[in-house]
Structure formats: structure tokens, C-alpha cells
Design a protein around this motif. Sequence first.
Motif, mmCIF file in Angstrom:
data_model
loop_
_atom_site.group_PDB
_atom_site.id
_atom_site.type_symbol
_atom_site.label_atom_id
_atom_site.label_comp_id
_atom_site.label_asym_id
_atom_site.label_seq_id
_atom_site.Cartn_x
_atom_site.Cartn_y
_atom_site.Cartn_z
ATOM 1 N N GLN A 1 -16.514 8.877 -21.522
ATOM 2 C CA GLN A 1 -17.383 10.000 -21.147
ATOM 3 C C GLN A 1 -17.044 11.237 -21.968
ATOM 4 O O GLN A 1 -17.948 11.932 -22.464
ATOM 5 N N ALA A 2 -15.755 11.527 -22.101
ATOM 6 C CA ALA A 2 -15.350 12.697 -22.878
ATOM 7 C C ALA A 2 -15.748 12.549 -24.342
ATOM 8 O O ALA A 2 -16.180 13.527 -24.977
ATOM 9 N N ARG A 3 -15.612 11.342 -24.883
ATOM 10 C CA ARG A 3 -16.005 11.128 -26.286
ATOM 11 C C ARG A 3 -17.514 11.270 -26.460
ATOM 12 O O ARG A 3 -17.981 11.795 -27.481
ATOM 13 N N ALA A 4 -18.295 10.815 -25.480
ATOM 14 C CA ALA A 4 -19.746 10.983 -25.557
ATOM 15 C C ALA A 4 -20.121 12.461 -25.510
ATOM 16 O O ALA A 4 -21.023 12.909 -26.236
ATOM 17 N N ASP A 5 -19.429 13.230 -24.671
ATOM 18 C CA ASP A 5 -19.693 14.675 -24.628
ATOM 19 C C ASP A 5 -19.352 15.334 -25.966
ATOM 20 O O ASP A 5 -20.086 16.216 -26.435
ATOM 21 N N ALA A 6 -18.244 14.903 -26.585
ATOM 22 C CA ALA A 6 -17.862 15.475 -27.879
ATOM 23 C C ALA A 6 -18.870 15.099 -28.958
ATOM 24 O O ALA A 6 -19.228 15.930 -29.809
ATOM 25 N N ALA A 7 -19.342 13.848 -28.931
ATOM 26 C CA ALA A 7 -20.332 13.423 -29.920
ATOM 27 C C ALA A 7 -21.640 14.187 -29.742
ATOM 28 O O ALA A 7 -22.268 14.611 -30.726
ATOM 29 N N LYS A 8 -22.038 14.401 -28.502
ATOM 30 C CA LYS A 8 -23.269 15.159 -28.269
ATOM 31 C C LYS A 8 -23.119 16.602 -28.738
ATOM 32 O O LYS A 8 -24.024 17.170 -29.363
ATOM 33 N N ALA A 9 -21.957 17.192 -28.453
ATOM 34 C CA ALA A 9 -21.738 18.584 -28.866
ATOM 35 C C ALA A 9 -21.778 18.717 -30.386
ATOM 36 O O ALA A 9 -22.320 19.696 -30.926
ATOM 37 N N ALA B 1 -15.400 20.528 -26.450
ATOM 38 C CA ALA B 1 -15.572 19.121 -26.082
ATOM 39 C C ALA B 1 -14.559 18.239 -26.798
ATOM 40 O O ALA B 1 -14.052 17.257 -26.224
ATOM 41 N N ARG B 2 -14.255 18.567 -28.054
ATOM 42 C CA ARG B 2 -13.249 17.791 -28.785
ATOM 43 C C ARG B 2 -11.877 17.926 -28.135
ATOM 44 O O ARG B 2 -11.142 16.935 -27.982
ATOM 45 N N LEU B 3 -11.530 19.126 -27.721
ATOM 46 C CA LEU B 3 -10.248 19.341 -27.063
ATOM 47 C C LEU B 3 -10.201 18.680 -25.687
ATOM 48 O O LEU B 3 -9.138 18.293 -25.211
ATOM 49 N N GLU B 4 -11.363 18.539 -25.058
ATOM 50 C CA GLU B 4 -11.402 17.886 -23.748
ATOM 51 C C GLU B 4 -11.012 16.424 -23.858
ATOM 52 O O GLU B 4 -10.416 15.859 -22.930
ATOM 53 N N VAL B 5 -11.345 15.788 -24.974
ATOM 54 C CA VAL B 5 -10.908 14.407 -25.191
ATOM 55 C C VAL B 5 -9.385 14.337 -25.221
ATOM 56 O O VAL B 5 -8.769 13.444 -24.618
ATOM 57 N N GLU B 6 -8.767 15.313 -25.911
ATOM 58 C CA GLU B 6 -7.312 15.339 -25.952
ATOM 59 C C GLU B 6 -6.722 15.614 -24.578
ATOM 60 O O GLU B 6 -5.712 15.022 -24.176
ATOM 61 N N ASN B 7 -7.351 16.530 -23.830
ATOM 62 C CA ASN B 7 -6.864 16.821 -22.480
ATOM 63 C C ASN B 7 -6.939 15.592 -21.588
ATOM 64 O O ASN B 7 -6.012 15.320 -20.801
#
Length: 418
Positions: free
Chosen positions: A244-252, A324-330
Motif C-alpha cells: 500500500q505504501a509503495r502504491a501511494d509513493a508510485a501514485k505521488a 510518500a517515499r519516506l512513508e515506505v521507509e517508515n
Amino acid sequence: MVTTHKRMSAGLLLGLVAGMALAQEPPAPLSLAELERMALESNPAISQANFNIRAASGMAKQAGLYPNPVIGATGDQISTGEIGAYGGFVEQRIVTGGKLSKSRLAAAQDEVRAKAQAEGERFRVLNAVRKLYYRALGDQRLIEVRTSMQRLAEESVLVSSELANVGLADKPDQLTAKVEAQRVRLSLLAARNARDRTWRELAAAVNNASLRPGPLAGDLDHPPAIRMDEALASILKNAPQLQQARADAAKAALMVRRAKAEKIPDLQLRGGVRYNREMLEGLSGPNSLRSVGVEGFFDAGVEIPLFNRNQGGVQAAQAEAESARLEVENASLAIRKRLAGVFQEYSDATEASERYREDMIPAAQQAYDMYLKNYRAMAGPYSQVLAAQRSLFELQEEYVNQLVTAWQAAVEINGFLY
């Protein structure tokens, strides 16, 4: 005729006996797979997640659709008379800069996210059922242990009474045996109440109000072997929350490209046919009264990005993409931290259960048997028997609790920590 009647009566009687025997047969043990099937078919969270996927799919489709043309009528009255122009037109906005494709790709990530969210909801439901299942297995085992405790405690009451009748046991030993038997009865009642509570929670988890406590099929004594590095690699690769986090980063990231394309102006095209009744001037002869008649027209326009080039939109999209990219790391760090704690619980429980099974319980059983033999031979006090008995059954209960802890931790690890 009498013989035939007797045969029919005998056959009917045998059928009734067979039916009663089938009716009295205990229910077949319920398996984990059957409970999982109930949950996946009946839990509303699963259906809700599937509808969210359909909604996201529809929005992705909508995001890439071309704007509809506009069709209309036009008229122009020059004076109060009949002279004027009237006709029809078609207007279309031509989207440039690949805005539609970029919007469609960005919206498609919402569908990816919805699918990952549905998978996460599936694991959340299944993990809840699995943890309750292993707790119910533990409750089932604890009832067996405490039933054995009750049987031994009642035997101790009988032995102390028999010895007291022949003058070989003291009154305090007899009273202590009776108190211990009552304590064990209460512990057995508590175990049954705990089992009933677990089954009520299990019935809610599988959305089956008719589910009642019954035998369960399954292996409680051998939790699965899990390696920390393999578990971490699997979770970081496949965990739905990370997807989910990666999809959010890709969309952003796609929305940054969409924001940059916004400054490319779209074309506005408009054209049509009209009948112009305006009289022509400057002509002589018969043509002096001739009207213009049918004529075509068109308009074309484009917005000049002189002041507004979507600078603020691009800045906001870039900031959201970085967030969003940092959220994947979090999310990855949160998973590592949670896995560290759960894996420690799993390791402690598996090691403890193995020590209980291989060393401690056999030694406690041997000590109890020896003290009981000595007591019956009047070679030892009852207090030694009571202490050994309590130690034995406390170890057995701790063994069961450690097994349940190990299984539930394994469920969380293998279920991506949901």
C-alpha cells in the motif's frame, strides 16, 4: 404374512437403532481450514474490501476518459426584423501533454493500493481466526490437564480417607486433600469458562452465531520453525501494508508528472454551420437583394501560460511524493521493530516449551510418582505429594501456555504481522 410382518418390524427396529447410533455420534473435530473458509465467506470486511477494489477500478477508468464534446445552437439577430443568422455548432476540448494517460496511470495506483488493502484485510481476518483457533486448542488441552488433576486429587482424598480409617494418616492430611480437590474443581471450571469465551470470540470472527464449543483437530505440540532473516525478507517483499505504501509513493511520483503537464494548454476547438440571412450590400442588379445563405464557421483558442504555470501545484506534488517515499521507509522500520518483538516472543516460547516437554515435565512426573509411592507406604508426608502434584500440573499448564504463545506469534509472523 406373519413372517413378512416380523421381518419388516425387525428391519424398522434396526433402522431406528442405527439412526439413534448416528445421532449419538460425537461431532467430527473442526479443522482450522474449515474455520478459515467460514471467515472468508462470511466476514463483511472481506466483501467490503472487494467493493473498494471495484470502486478504485472504476475511478481509474474514469480518470482516462476523454472529455465529451459539446453540441449546441447559435443565433444572431441583427435587428428586429427577420434578418439574422442561426445554425449549430460542435465544441471539443483537445487534451494535450498526455494529461489523460498520466491521470489514468496515477489513478491505477489507487486500484493497486485497494488490492493490497484487501489482501491485508484478508490476513487480518485469517490471523484473528488462527490465533483464536490455537487459543481454543490450548483451552482444550488445559481442560484435559485439569480434568486429570481433578481425578488425581479425588484419588488422593480416597487414599487419605482409607489411610485415616486404619490409623495410618493424620486428620490434617485428610483435610488438605479435600481442600486441594475443591481448588482443582474451581480451576477446571475456570478453564471451561475460558474455553467458552474463546469460542464466542471465534464465532464472531467467522460470523457464525451458531458455532458452539467442540473438539478441534490440530497439532499444538509442534510450532513451525521460523528463521528471523527469512521471515524479515518475506515480509519486506510481500507485506500488504508495504505494498500500500509503495502504491501511494508510485501514485505521488506520477502526480508530479501530471502537475508538470498541467501547464501545457489544451486546445479549444469550435465549429459549425449556420444560415446567414444578412443582405449583401454594394451589389447591383438582381444580386443586390441576395442574402449570404449557408456558411461555415470555426473558432480555435488556447490559454497562454503566462502567469499561471501551475508552479504551486508542482511544488505541492513534489513534496507529497517525497513524503510518500519516506512513508515506505517508515513502514519498513515499523515492521522491523514489530518483528523483533514478536520473534523474541516466538523464540522464548518455543525454547521454553521444548524444555518443558523434554526435561522438566518428565522429571516432575517421576518425582510425583515417587512421593506418592512413599506416602502410600507411609514413608513420606502428604505435603510432599501435594507439592509434587502442584508442581507437575503447573508445569503442564505453563507448557500449554507457551505452546499457545509460540503458535500465535508464528501466526503473526507468517501472516505479515497483522
